[in-house]
Structures are given as structure tokens and as C-alpha cells.
Write a protein that holds these residues in place. Structure first.
Motif, PDB file in Angstrom:
ATOM      1  N   THR A 132      65.287  17.763 -54.597  1.00  0.00           N
ATOM      2  CA  THR A 132      66.616  18.342 -54.440  1.00  0.00           C
ATOM      3  C   THR A 132      66.867  18.579 -52.953  1.00  0.00           C
ATOM      4  O   THR A 132      65.928  18.619 -52.144  1.00  0.00           O
ATOM      5  CB  THR A 132      66.734  19.690 -55.177  1.00  0.00           C
ATOM      6  N   GLU A 133      68.136  18.744 -52.603  1.00  0.00           N
ATOM      7  CA  GLU A 133      68.454  19.015 -51.203  1.00  0.00           C
ATOM      8  C   GLU A 133      67.828  20.328 -50.739  1.00  0.00           C
ATOM      9  O   GLU A 133      67.391  20.444 -49.604  1.00  0.00           O
ATOM     10  CB  GLU A 133      69.966  19.060 -51.011  1.00  0.00           C
ATOM     11  N   THR A 134      67.784  21.307 -51.626  1.00  0.00           N
ATOM     12  CA  THR A 134      67.151  22.574 -51.270  1.00  0.00           C
ATOM     13  C   THR A 134      65.677  22.373 -50.957  1.00  0.00           C
ATOM     14  O   THR A 134      65.140  22.939 -50.000  1.00  0.00           O
ATOM     15  CB  THR A 134      67.299  23.589 -52.427  1.00  0.00           C
ATOM     16  N   GLN A 135      65.006  21.535 -51.743  1.00  0.00           N
ATOM     17  CA  GLN A 135      63.589  21.254 -51.491  1.00  0.00           C
ATOM     18  C   GLN A 135      63.393  20.494 -50.189  1.00  0.00           C
ATOM     19  O   GLN A 135      62.436  20.733 -49.458  1.00  0.00           O
ATOM     20  CB  GLN A 135      63.007  20.445 -52.652  1.00  0.00           C
TER      21      GLN A 135
ATOM     22  N   ASP B 251      70.992  16.618 -56.597  1.00  0.00           N
ATOM     23  CA  ASP B 251      71.947  17.684 -56.258  1.00  0.00           C
ATOM     24  C   ASP B 251      72.664  17.409 -54.948  1.00  0.00           C
ATOM     25  O   ASP B 251      72.979  18.331 -54.193  1.00  0.00           O
ATOM     26  CB  ASP B 251      71.238  19.047 -56.181  1.00  0.00           C
ATOM     27  N   PHE B 252      72.937  16.136 -54.647  1.00  0.00           N
ATOM     28  CA  PHE B 252      73.558  15.780 -53.375  1.00  0.00           C
ATOM     29  C   PHE B 252      74.967  16.348 -53.285  1.00  0.00           C
ATOM     30  O   PHE B 252      75.748  16.262 -54.215  1.00  0.00           O
ATOM     31  CB  PHE B 252      73.606  14.255 -53.226  1.00  0.00           C
ATOM     32  N   GLY B 253      75.271  16.942 -52.127  1.00  0.00           N
ATOM     33  CA  GLY B 253      76.599  17.495 -51.889  1.00  0.00           C
ATOM     34  C   GLY B 253      76.657  18.997 -51.907  1.00  0.00           C
ATOM     35  O   GLY B 253      77.702  19.590 -51.605  1.00  0.00           O
ATOM     36  N   VAL B 254      75.537  19.661 -52.229  1.00  0.00           N
ATOM     37  CA  VAL B 254      75.543  21.133 -52.254  1.00  0.00           C
ATOM     38  C   VAL B 254      74.598  21.729 -51.215  1.00  0.00           C
ATOM     39  O   VAL B 254      74.510  22.930 -51.069  1.00  0.00           O
ATOM     40  CB  VAL B 254      75.178  21.683 -53.655  1.00  0.00           C
ATOM     41  N   GLY B 255      73.858  20.873 -50.482  1.00  0.00           N
ATOM     42  CA  GLY B 255      72.918  21.361 -49.471  1.00  0.00           C
ATOM     43  C   GLY B 255      73.597  21.603 -48.141  1.00  0.00           C
ATOM     44  O   GLY B 255      74.816  21.490 -48.000  1.00  0.00           O
TER      45      GLY B 255
ATOM     46  N   SER C 139      66.218   6.074 -51.967  1.00  0.00           N
ATOM     47  CA  SER C 139      66.871   4.859 -52.456  1.00  0.00           C
ATOM     48  C   SER C 139      68.050   5.185 -53.364  1.00  0.00           C
ATOM     49  O   SER C 139      68.904   4.335 -53.609  1.00  0.00           O
ATOM     50  CB  SER C 139      65.872   3.990 -53.222  1.00  0.00           C
ATOM     51  N   THR C 140      68.096   6.436 -53.856  1.00  0.00           N
ATOM     52  CA  THR C 140      69.149   6.834 -54.795  1.00  0.00           C
ATOM     53  C   THR C 140      69.728   8.188 -54.424  1.00  0.00           C
ATOM     54  O   THR C 140      68.987   9.112 -54.089  1.00  0.00           O
ATOM     55  CB  THR C 140      68.607   6.905 -56.238  1.00  0.00           C
ATOM     56  N   ILE C 141      71.046   8.289 -54.466  1.00  0.00           N
ATOM     57  CA  ILE C 141      71.763   9.545 -54.262  1.00  0.00           C
ATOM     58  C   ILE C 141      72.276  10.022 -55.617  1.00  0.00           C
ATOM     59  O   ILE C 141      72.926   9.254 -56.345  1.00  0.00           O
ATOM     60  CB  ILE C 141      72.973   9.348 -53.320  1.00  0.00           C
ATOM     61  N   LYS C 142      71.992  11.276 -55.963  1.00  0.00           N
ATOM     62  CA  LYS C 142      72.496  11.826 -57.218  1.00  0.00           C
ATOM     63  C   LYS C 142      73.525  12.914 -56.889  1.00  0.00           C
ATOM     64  O   LYS C 142      73.165  14.003 -56.436  1.00  0.00           O
ATOM     65  CB  LYS C 142      71.342  12.375 -58.058  1.00  0.00           C
TER      66      LYS C 142
END
Length: 208
Positions: free
Chosen positions: A83-86, A112-116, A129-132
Motif C-alpha cells: 500500500t502507499e502507506t507501507q 490504494d493508489f491516490g490516497v498517499g 508493474s500495476t497501479i491499483k
């Protein structure tokens, strides 16, 4: 006060050990399930969330490789998610440890892309390789500013050769917009609610 502090240190260290052991237990359980599905003719990729704490453990990759060999799991059936937080908790020197997954042929997803706090720089700094895209964006997909943001994420991701998964898709309207804008994959209640391993097997048996 000193005794209390030492006691807390022992409790903290014990907790860390339990978390690490539990993490390996979960990974082994996942590998068992993948092997069981393969034995039944079901090839399903499973994504595993790995914490910065596990990356700090020098034994982690040894145990990870041991389990891959034990259950004969192909690397294309395993994905790793952060996750972005991690990501914010992973120090610069730990990026090399993330590369260890790539060397095993395992792809990395940024969840969780977009909330970090540093989304765009994470797309550059980490070997993903992947954005979620986070559900909080999809929930507001009908807002003009959010539409522009989602389209921007999709455009940038395509230019950087990243696959994009939209999380939390719950309506046909959300799916229709995401398809129109070129989103690669979706997940969410519109497709299915969480299912047990047996329910997933029944879905495959019904489909084939």
C-alpha cells in the motif's frame, strides 16, 4: 520505571516475532491453496500483501523461496502488493529487497493508489508493474475533478507501461466509464463479493 520499560521492550519484540511468524504462516497457507487449485485444474494468480516489517527480516526471502519450492508454485501465480502507506515506511535501502521479488519473476502492485502523500514519485522510485486505484476515487467518479484525476492516472500509467486496476467498482455506470477511459481491470462488488476457496472452485466448475 526502568523495569516497566524493559518489560515493554520484551513484549514489543515478542509481538514482532509473532507478526513475522504469522506472515509466513499466511503465505504458506496461500501456497497450499494455489497448489490445491492447480491439482484441480484451476490456475489462479493470488496477490499477497507484504509489510515493511517482513522486508527487514533477513530470513524472509529464504523462507519465501523455501515455500515456493515446497509447493512448486510458478512465479506467475504470485503477486506482491504494497500500500502507499507501507511504501512510506520502506527506507531507501529496502528498495533493493523489493527487487528480489522481480528477480523471481514476481510482479509488484501499488495498492490504494491516490490516497498517499507521494503517489507520483512512488510511480518512479519503486519497481512496480500495476497501479491499483483506491476505492475512494471510484466512489466519486461522477465528479468532474475526480474524472480528470482518474483519466490522468490512466494516461500516465499507460505511458509508463503500468497496468491499472480500479478497486471498489460497484455499479455498471462506474464500469462503463472505466472501460471507456481504458482501465485494464476492475475489482469490486459489481463483479463479486469476497468468496471462500470452495465457492471459487464452484465458479470455475460452473464456467467450464
Amino acid at each position: 520505571m526502568l523495569l516497566l520499560s524493559r518489560y515493554h521492550d520484551r513484549v514489543h519484540l515478542s509481538g514482532v516475532c509473532l507478526i513475522k511468524e504469522f506472515g509466513i504462516f499466511i503465505i504458506e497457507d496461500i501456497f497450499k491453496q494455489i497448489k490445491d487449485w492447480r491439482n484441480k485444474g484451476i490456475e489462479l494468480k493470488v496477490n499477497i500483501n507484504v509489510s515493511p516489517l517482513q522486508l527487514r527480516d533477513d530470513e524472509f526471502f529464504f523462507k519465501f523461496d523455501e515455500l515456493i519450492s515446497k509447493y512448486n508454485i510458478p512465479s506467475n501465480l504470485i503477486g506482491i502488493e504494497f500500500t502507499e502507506t507501507q511504501i512510506l515506511d520502506i527506507k531507501e535501502q529496502r528498495v533493493n529487497k523489493i527487487d528480489e521479488f522481480l528477480r523471481r519473476g514476481i510482479k509488484i502492485s501499488l495498492d490504494d493508489f491516490g490516497v498517499g502523500y507521494s503517489s507520483l514519485i512512488n510511480m518512479i522510485e519503486f519497481p512496480i508493474s500495476t497501479i491499483k486505484m483506491d476505492k475512494s476515487l471510484i466512489d466519486r467518479i461522477d465528479e468532474n475533478k475526480v474524472k480528470t484525476l482518474i483519466k490522468g492516472i490512466l494516461y500516465i500509467s499507460k505511458e509508463m507501461n503500468y497496468e491499472v486496476v480500479a478497486e471498489g467498482v460497484e455499479t455498471e455506470e462506474q464500469l462503463s466509464m472505466l472501460k471507456e477511459w481504458g482501465c485494464d481491470k476492475i475489482q469490486g462488488y459489481y463483479i463479486s463479493r469476497p468468496k471462500t476457496s470452495k465457492e471459487i472452485e464452484l465458479m470455475f466448475n460452473y464456467a467450464y
